[in-house]
Write an enzyme that holds these catalytic residues in place. Sequence first.
Site, PDB file in Angstrom:
ATOM      1  N   HIS A   1       0.867  -1.184   0.000  1.00  0.00           N
ATOM      2  CA  HIS A   1       0.000   0.000   0.000  1.00  0.00           C
ATOM      3  C   HIS A   1       0.906   1.238   0.000  1.00  0.00           C
ATOM      4  CE1 HIS A   1      -2.689   2.993   1.936  1.00  0.00           C
ATOM      5  NE2 HIS A   1      -3.692   2.236   1.543  1.00  0.00           N
TER       6      HIS A   1
ATOM      7  N   LYS B   1     -10.445  -0.578  10.374  1.00  0.00           N
ATOM      8  CA  LYS B   1     -10.549  -1.811   9.576  1.00  0.00           C
ATOM      9  C   LYS B   1     -10.877  -3.018  10.455  1.00  0.00           C
ATOM     10  CE  LYS B   1      -7.479  -0.081   6.112  1.00  0.00           C
ATOM     11  NZ  LYS B   1      -8.006   0.373   4.829  1.00  0.00           N
TER      12      LYS B   1
ATOM     13  N   ASP C   1       3.094  -4.414   8.171  1.00  0.00           N
ATOM     14  CA  ASP C   1       1.904  -3.588   7.998  1.00  0.00           C
ATOM     15  C   ASP C   1       0.711  -4.543   8.042  1.00  0.00           C
ATOM     16  OD1 ASP C   1      -0.273  -2.220   7.052  1.00  0.00           O
ATOM     17  OD2 ASP C   1       0.605  -1.684   5.108  1.00  0.00           O
TER      18      ASP C   1
ATOM     19  N   GLN D   1      -4.477  -4.957   6.811  1.00  0.00           N
ATOM     20  CA  GLN D   1      -5.486  -5.852   6.237  1.00  0.00           C
ATOM     21  C   GLN D   1      -5.526  -7.207   6.926  1.00  0.00           C
ATOM     22  OE1 GLN D   1      -7.786  -5.058   4.135  1.00  0.00           O
ATOM     23  NE2 GLN D   1      -7.015  -3.041   3.589  1.00  0.00           N
TER      24      GLN D   1
END
Length: 423
Positions: A140, A243, A217, A220
């Site tokens: 990302h 999220k 990271d 997600q």
Amino acid sequence: MNQITTLLEPDTQQDQLLPLDTEKIRQDFPILQRRVRGKQLVYLDNAASTQKCVQTIAAIRKAYEQEYANVHRGVHTLSQIATEAFEGARKKAQYFLNAASEKEIIFVRGATEGINLVASSFVRPRVSEGDEILITHMEHHSNIVPWQMLCQEKGTKLVVVPINDEGEMIAEDFDRLLGPNTKFVSVGHISNALGSINPVKDIIRKCHSLGVPVMVDGAQAAPHLAVDVQDLDSDFYTFSGHKVYGPTGIGILHGKAEHLESMPPYQGGGDMISSVSFSGTTYNEIPYKFEAGTPNIAGTIGLGASLDYISEIGLDRIAAHEKEVLDYGTEALSQIPGLQFIGTAREKAGVLSFIIKDIHPNDIGTILDQEGIAIRTGQHCAEPVMDRFGVHSTARASLGLYNTKEEIDALVRGLETVLRIFA
Ligand code: PMP
């Protein structure tokens, strides 16, 4: 902990892999009951942001209606109650990530800030010209740009590990590119544009064998699979509240205590100090050293409630449910004439990214919206991924714990409408 035990039958609460009762879960998310353009909402934009459950909304409401004051500094009752709730969220985050200590949990605005904090405070003092920072081609923008900025400033080289046609990181290339000049590795746990799950435990093991620290990271991953930072042995792990069915403007950065102790503060201000004078300032202990200024108090408490919510359901059960819907969706969408998936990794989370012939993804998204179906179209903050696959943008349906096979059926009907319009 929130009371969501009604989601489970009393005699089966121990069984982690019981199927989710999505009907009951959906009742916890009021927005899912609403209609959009006269149609029942089908929300398939969870990789961008997830909807909020009543438990989270109630926690935020309670924080403002009954327990609100500034935290840490007050001797009065309300401040103490607010501080207890706020610090309680830190404990919940520690539990959620299985971190060794709550001191390793730093509240940040989101994954973006988590990465910037590490780039600025941990990596900046440790790199110079000729050194290398390693990322992958599927990152990302939030896990690209902070490293580019740092590399520009320090003359450090950003090395990018390629991905294959399925959207998987190429392990041999990773092994080849991880070298004596590599000073830091930052890698996404799950790609938001492709759904690919990176073998982060393996990556970390290889890096550590060369003494290279690793940031993950997890923006997600945190909503979709169980994360254990001690088992992964990650040096830093970050994710965003919004999220994981929590509020915006709050997220978590986990860092190993030994690293956090060695790092200079990220920002200066109130709360991050233990004493200030014009001749010098001493900093507060971790984690407060990294939390300058009045924090997002109610948002943090709301995030704690969200972490409770998904922890109590069980990340393994959520992952199994989403995998089932993903497999169903993959099969169903592959029947759509002209549909091409972008991202077909063997290890994949609930992302269906696709193009259909030369129909612009924005047209697909707009037509689906007429049917009450929310998907995302565009570059998904991952322009290099789009370049890798030679597309401008994709249409992306992304799953959350409340999505059902019936909603996939609705998506398929919507895509059939798209095909009819463009026939
Ligand atoms: N990394 C990944 C993989 C993401 O999907 C996102 C959000 N789309 C981010 C980082 C950035 O998260 P945020 O905007 O919440 O800081």
